[in-house]
Design an enzyme around this catalytic site. Sequence first.
Site, mmCIF file in Angstrom:
data_model
loop_
_atom_site.group_PDB
_atom_site.id
_atom_site.type_symbol
_atom_site.label_atom_id
_atom_site.label_comp_id
_atom_site.label_asym_id
_atom_site.label_seq_id
_atom_site.Cartn_x
_atom_site.Cartn_y
_atom_site.Cartn_z
ATOM 1 N N ASP A 138 16.558 -28.917 11.054
ATOM 2 C CA ASP A 138 16.947 -27.827 9.999
ATOM 3 C C ASP A 138 15.916 -27.129 8.982
ATOM 4 O O ASP A 138 16.019 -26.159 8.714
ATOM 5 C CB ASP A 138 17.960 -28.471 8.901
ATOM 6 C CG ASP A 138 19.273 -28.961 9.953
ATOM 7 O OD1 ASP A 138 19.430 -28.450 10.750
ATOM 8 O OD2 ASP A 138 20.092 -29.903 9.354
HETATM 9 P P1 NAP Z 1 17.424 -32.874 11.152
HETATM 10 O O1 NAP Z 1 17.549 -31.413 10.799
HETATM 11 O O2 NAP Z 1 18.267 -33.900 10.842
HETATM 12 O O3 NAP Z 1 16.702 -32.960 12.785
HETATM 13 C C1 NAP Z 1 16.077 -33.968 13.152
HETATM 14 C C2 NAP Z 1 15.952 -33.926 14.592
HETATM 15 O O4 NAP Z 1 15.208 -35.052 15.210
HETATM 16 C C3 NAP Z 1 17.190 -33.686 15.425
HETATM 17 O O5 NAP Z 1 17.256 -32.614 15.917
HETATM 18 C C4 NAP Z 1 16.987 -34.854 16.737
HETATM 19 O O6 NAP Z 1 16.942 -33.975 17.829
HETATM 20 C C5 NAP Z 1 15.581 -35.231 16.306
HETATM 21 N N1 NAP Z 1 15.258 -36.545 16.786
HETATM 22 C C6 NAP Z 1 16.194 -37.738 16.529
HETATM 23 N N2 NAP Z 1 15.624 -38.810 16.699
HETATM 24 C C7 NAP Z 1 14.410 -38.488 17.485
HETATM 25 C C8 NAP Z 1 13.592 -39.270 18.117
HETATM 26 N N3 NAP Z 1 13.607 -40.674 18.354
HETATM 27 N N4 NAP Z 1 12.588 -38.445 18.802
HETATM 28 C C9 NAP Z 1 12.292 -37.097 18.794
HETATM 29 N N5 NAP Z 1 13.374 -36.527 18.006
HETATM 30 C C10 NAP Z 1 14.251 -37.098 17.558
HETATM 31 O O7 NAP Z 1 15.832 -33.248 10.339
HETATM 32 P P2 NAP Z 1 15.075 -32.616 9.096
HETATM 33 O O8 NAP Z 1 14.470 -31.288 9.750
HETATM 34 O O9 NAP Z 1 14.111 -33.597 8.818
HETATM 35 O O10 NAP Z 1 16.105 -32.203 8.115
HETATM 36 C C11 NAP Z 1 16.768 -33.058 7.322
HETATM 37 C C12 NAP Z 1 18.137 -32.577 7.204
HETATM 38 O O11 NAP Z 1 18.780 -33.693 6.427
HETATM 39 C C13 NAP Z 1 18.279 -31.347 6.447
HETATM 40 O O12 NAP Z 1 19.491 -30.611 6.778
HETATM 41 C C14 NAP Z 1 18.712 -31.824 4.718
HETATM 42 O O13 NAP Z 1 19.563 -31.077 4.161
HETATM 43 C C15 NAP Z 1 19.659 -33.313 5.225
HETATM 44 N N6 NAP Z 1 19.448 -34.187 4.098
HETATM 45 C C16 NAP Z 1 18.074 -34.336 3.415
HETATM 46 C C17 NAP Z 1 18.061 -35.236 2.661
HETATM 47 C C18 NAP Z 1 16.804 -35.892 1.967
HETATM 48 O O14 NAP Z 1 16.575 -36.370 0.854
HETATM 49 N N7 NAP Z 1 15.663 -35.927 2.700
HETATM 50 C C19 NAP Z 1 19.320 -35.769 1.807
HETATM 51 C C20 NAP Z 1 20.296 -35.427 2.454
HETATM 52 C C21 NAP Z 1 20.245 -34.451 3.620
HETATM 53 P P3 NAP Z 1 17.313 -34.770 19.215
HETATM 54 O O15 NAP Z 1 18.648 -35.429 18.924
HETATM 55 O O16 NAP Z 1 17.407 -33.846 20.197
HETATM 56 O O17 NAP Z 1 16.171 -35.595 19.579
#
Ligand code: NAP
Length: 463
Positions: A390
Amino acid sequence: MISDPDVLGLLYLVSIVCFVLALRFLSSPKHARRGNWLGGVGMLIAIGTTLLVEGISNWALIVVAAAIGSVVGLVGARKVKMTAMPQMVALFNGVGGGAAALIALAEFHEHGGVLTWDEGLSIALSALIGSISFSGSLVAFAKLQELVSGRPIVFPGQNIVNILVLGVAAALGIAIVAGVEGQWAIVTLIALALLFGVMFVLPIGGADMPVVISLLNAFTGLAASATGFVLDSTVLIVAGMLVGASGTLLTLLMAKAMNRSIANVLFGAFGAAPAGGAAAAASTDGKSYREVTADDTAVMLAYAQRVVVVPGYGLAVAQAQHAVRELAGLLEARGVDVKYAIHPVAGRMPGHMNVLLAEAQVPYPQLYDMDDINPEFPRTDVALVIGANDVTNPAARDNPESPLYGMPILNVDQAANVVILKRSMSPGFAGIDNDLFYGANSAMLFGDAKSSVEKLVAAVKAA
Ligand code: NAP
């Protein structure tokens, strides 16, 4: 035993100064360890001073409770996995709220319900906010631990029921302030507040739990502060206010970084749509993407001048941070400039990526915040996106129709080459397909992030 109020005041002042400095140091990963230590020292002084106040009895109970709490805290903190940190915070936060509610109950009992209006107000607030925080945090814990469904649990008329439950609890609080002396009043207030905490968190999606936990953390701070008035403890009032203020600021910052309002997080039932989480099916809609092998990626990296590593939640799941550090070391030895791009909400809790990379001894100066790294992408040869999704979606910048539109992102698509390490085409937390994957300069390296990075390490060594 301390009987001099000046000595007592001075010791409490020292612990308050420790708490304030701890927060100051915690605001930068560079000094965070020092902040943690100072906070601990401040707490030790506060607890030690309180125990030395004249008139403390029940030593056996205090020692047993402190021993149980210390063992649970120590074992919990040492054993918890980095990816399970949010639920541990939820649990620890919840018991703080529960303690505030129990003190309110005990004080009400102690006074036989005969209270001045200000005592009544402090007790009612402690009981109300502490109980909401306790049960809400337990539900947040259960959702993150997948003991209950992470999906928003909603039913018709939910908001009306919630408002009614909270309204009656608040009315009981007003009755206590007005002088109602029966124990039933505080017991019913606590029961309703506990119910409200559960009902308030159930409709919120599991992925929004970190924001909710931060909000409940602020609630616990306020409850502790109210308890400080009940117990006439300045240190508790100030410490509670610090927790309340920092929790509120963190909640606002997280919501801002996701471009969502607090109301949307709390009442928007985000994630109710079927496309939530990694389990959702990929919807490529006929768009084509390019796959790349570890060997080809390694050649690209080895002959690059500038590489930016973009870590995300998948890096934490795969625990690939040590392998990433090794890869970066190999590239640097070949003269490649390696930087890390840190998005404020990458992962599942604030500072998630900083902590993981620090654990792997990545030098702190190589970590760049979003605003500092974004101007670098146009002159970057390879952006290596590891388990991030994301936070790299260009739709958030370019497509007003996208639910992510307005969320600040890392402009990885502006790099000459983008290699995305993930297991499939599944979306990330927001459940939204990522336009980045279909870019002309993008290529997918499928597989678990740790094993993919290990393959890259082996291939760079051979290159
Ligand atoms: P993300 O959008 O959740 O994407 C994580 C990606 O990691 C997934 O597409 C998944 O794809 C991949 N993944 C999972 N396990 C894996 C593995 N073992 N090996 C390789 N890839 C793997 O993560 P992000 O880009 O870090 O974004 C964070 C999201 O969380 C944002 O939307 C944010 O708003 C939200 N959020 C963050 C917080 C905070 O404080 N950090 C709090 C609340 C919400 P596959 O399944 O295809 O592998």
